[in-house]
Design a protein around this motif. Structure first.
Motif, mmCIF file in Angstrom:
data_model
loop_
_atom_site.group_PDB
_atom_site.id
_atom_site.type_symbol
_atom_site.label_atom_id
_atom_site.label_comp_id
_atom_site.label_asym_id
_atom_site.label_seq_id
_atom_site.Cartn_x
_atom_site.Cartn_y
_atom_site.Cartn_z
ATOM 1 N N GLU A 1 3.389 2.825 2.504
ATOM 2 C CA GLU A 1 2.787 2.849 3.834
ATOM 3 C C GLU A 1 2.777 1.479 4.482
ATOM 4 O OE1 GLU A 1 -1.613 3.688 4.708
ATOM 5 O OE2 GLU A 1 -0.649 5.582 5.234
ATOM 6 N N ARG B 1 0.453 5.671 0.147
ATOM 7 C CA ARG B 1 -0.451 6.800 0.385
ATOM 8 C C ARG B 1 0.322 8.079 0.160
ATOM 9 N NH1 ARG B 1 -2.114 10.200 4.605
ATOM 10 N NH2 ARG B 1 -4.155 11.108 4.097
ATOM 11 N N GLU C 1 -2.045 5.411 -7.982
ATOM 12 C CA GLU C 1 -2.342 6.626 -7.216
ATOM 13 C C GLU C 1 -1.867 7.877 -7.964
ATOM 14 O OE1 GLU C 1 -2.194 7.856 -2.555
ATOM 15 O OE2 GLU C 1 -0.270 7.695 -3.573
ATOM 16 N N LYS D 1 0.832 -1.204 0.000
ATOM 17 C CA LYS D 1 0.000 0.000 0.000
ATOM 18 C C LYS D 1 0.863 1.249 0.000
ATOM 19 C CE LYS D 1 -3.671 2.450 2.486
ATOM 20 N NZ LYS D 1 -4.548 2.501 3.672
ATOM 21 N N GLY E 1 -5.213 6.175 -0.010
ATOM 22 C CA GLY E 1 -4.201 5.203 -0.379
ATOM 23 C C GLY E 1 -4.557 4.392 -1.606
#
Length: 460
Positions: free
Chosen positions: A49, A44, A142, A42, A157
């Protein structure tokens, strides 16, 4: 580890456990052996993260002495660990109450490995994605979300995850089966600031058994931002009765409620409004619902069920008429019916009926045409809360989406509640689109309900 090696190892371990359980005093022994590898990465705000990577291996055991049943599970696969695990299962089964409906399936119904279809559920390339590449894929999604529009400045995220594994079932009744599968997914959650000071969050995801079937990271990120930005300016609408259109995500959620109500365990417990409703009208004639375990690369596909019966395609609702419940051997005996080969075996060894690929069959019209044919109403993209009573069918949940005027999305809507009994919801379906996607084992195209209660604000 090659597929052949995994298959050999898991089946041999299943053989050992069932043989030992029989020697220890069980009349019936059924071992389910599983092993898997999991990665979750993950990011963010473009920074890593979380990275989780894990492997697991374990054995679930169901034993029977007469009509007494017990289940146990262990991840200690040493000789001493297996001995202790089997002793515990035998001790446990002697403490349970007999149940005249318990017992293994008729051995004549068990399938053989030669009959098991190859459903293309395993993609060897998925295991090759390491933590670094997982983070790279999550970040790319992202970044695409941020680049889509300058108003997207925040995010909850972006995650990439993959899992691969194999499982084997060996029973003293003579069944041996092995299956191997993979799954990968990517999800992005952008957050934008609205003019009223509220934060609007949205998401989009893609998940498939094969990496090559997934949408690319950039498209997932862009679509997540598009959906989130569309919520800007959301407002309530007056309380009224109006048509409600469910998009594929919320339609799937509605179908999931129905799946729980045709589950054999809910039926014999009389915990479903559909008890005693076989052969009756439970939905609009536009509604045909199928549980199909044979879809190649399908998220819920399986060649055999959790008890070793050959999987079969079950038509649950046909033209609005309820044709069957989903039954394992136990619920079938309780209801004086035959199993529908719908047993699912948990990692612990416990068994209950479940869906495979459970779907509302698509109609002929496009989702765009369905929307265009709706003069006014609510187009639902998100639902909140858990307002459903399976015994009565009563349904009431918070919802958000868009208000429809003259066949177009006029403005975003939030903070409303939609309600109607599920029996009436299904009977009032008056349009079904053709936009069925395979991101989940329960799937539905867009559909429209002719009228529901929409609770918003009182008329001024």
């Amino acid at each position: 580890m090659t597929t052949q090696d995994m298959r050999r190892d898991l089946l041999m371990l299943g053989d050992r456990v069932t043989e030992r359980a029989l020697k220890a005093g069980a009349d019936v022994a059924e071992a389910s052996v599983h092993q898997s590898l999991h990665l979750s990465a993950k990011v963010r705000l473009k920074a890593p993260e979380l990275v989780e990577e894990a492997g697991s291996r374990g054995v679930g055991l169901r034993v029977m002495c007469g009509q007494q049943v017990a289940v146990a599970h262990t991840s200690d696969l040493s000789d001493a660990g297996l001995d202790r695990f089997i002793e515990d299962a035998i001790e446990l089964v002697r403490l349970t109450q007999p149940d005249r409906f318990s017992g293994p399936p008729d051995s004549a119904l068990l399938s053989s490995m030669a009959e098991h279809q190859q459903l293309d559920l395993f993609d060897a390339t998925i295991d090759g994605i390491d933590a670094e590449e997982g983070l790279h894929r999550a970040k790319a999604a992202e970044v695409a979300a941020f680049e889509y529009d300058p108003r997207v400045l925040n995010s909850e995220g972006s995650s990439f995850s993959r899992v691969s594994g194999g499982s084997a079932i060996v029973t003293s009744g003579g069944f041996r089966g092995f299956t191997q599968g993979t799954y990968a997914s990517i999800v992005v959650n952008p957050v934008v600031d609205d003019t009223d000071g509220k934060k609007r969050s949205g998401y989009y995801f893609s998940s498939r058994r094969h990496l090559s079937d997934m949408e690319c990271e950039r498209e997932v990120g862009r679509e997540a931002s598009r959906r989130t930005l569309a919520k800007l300016g959301s407002r309530r609408v007056p309380t009224q009765h109006a048509p409600v259109v469910f998009d594929p995500d919320t339609a799937r959620s509605m179908l999931s409620l129905f799946a729980g109500c045709i589950n054999g365990s809910a039926i014999w417990r009389r915990a479903s409004y559909l008890a005693d409703r076989e052969a009756s009208v439970v939905a609009s004639e536009l509604v045909t619902i199928v549980d199909d375990p044979f879809i190649p690369r399908g998220p819920g596909s399986r060649a055999y069920d959790g008890e070793g019966l050959l999987s079969r395609r079950n038509i649950i609702v046909e033209g609005g008429v309820l044709k069957t419940y989903l039954l394992d051997s136990y619920s079938a005996r309780k209801l004086n019916k035959a199993s529908t080969a719908s047993a699912s075996r948990s990692a612990s060894g416990g068994i209950g009926p479940s869906t495979s690929n459970f779907m509302l069959k698509p109609g002929d019209m496009t989702a765009e045409d369905l929307l265009a044919s709706t003069a006014k109403g609510l187009y639902v993209t998100d639902m909140m809360g858990f307002g459903f009573n399976a015994v009565t069918g009563d349904f009431s949940r918070g919802a958000s989406g868009f208000w429809i005027e003259n066949g177009e999305k006029a403005h975003p809507v939030s903070e409303v509640t939609i309600s109607l009994n599920l029996d009436q919801i299904l009977k009032r379906i008056d349009a079904v689109a053709n936009d069925l996607h395979m991101d989940s084992s329960i799937m539905s195209p867009t559909f429209r309900v002719s009228e529901m209660t929409i609770a918003g604000h009182a008329h001024s």
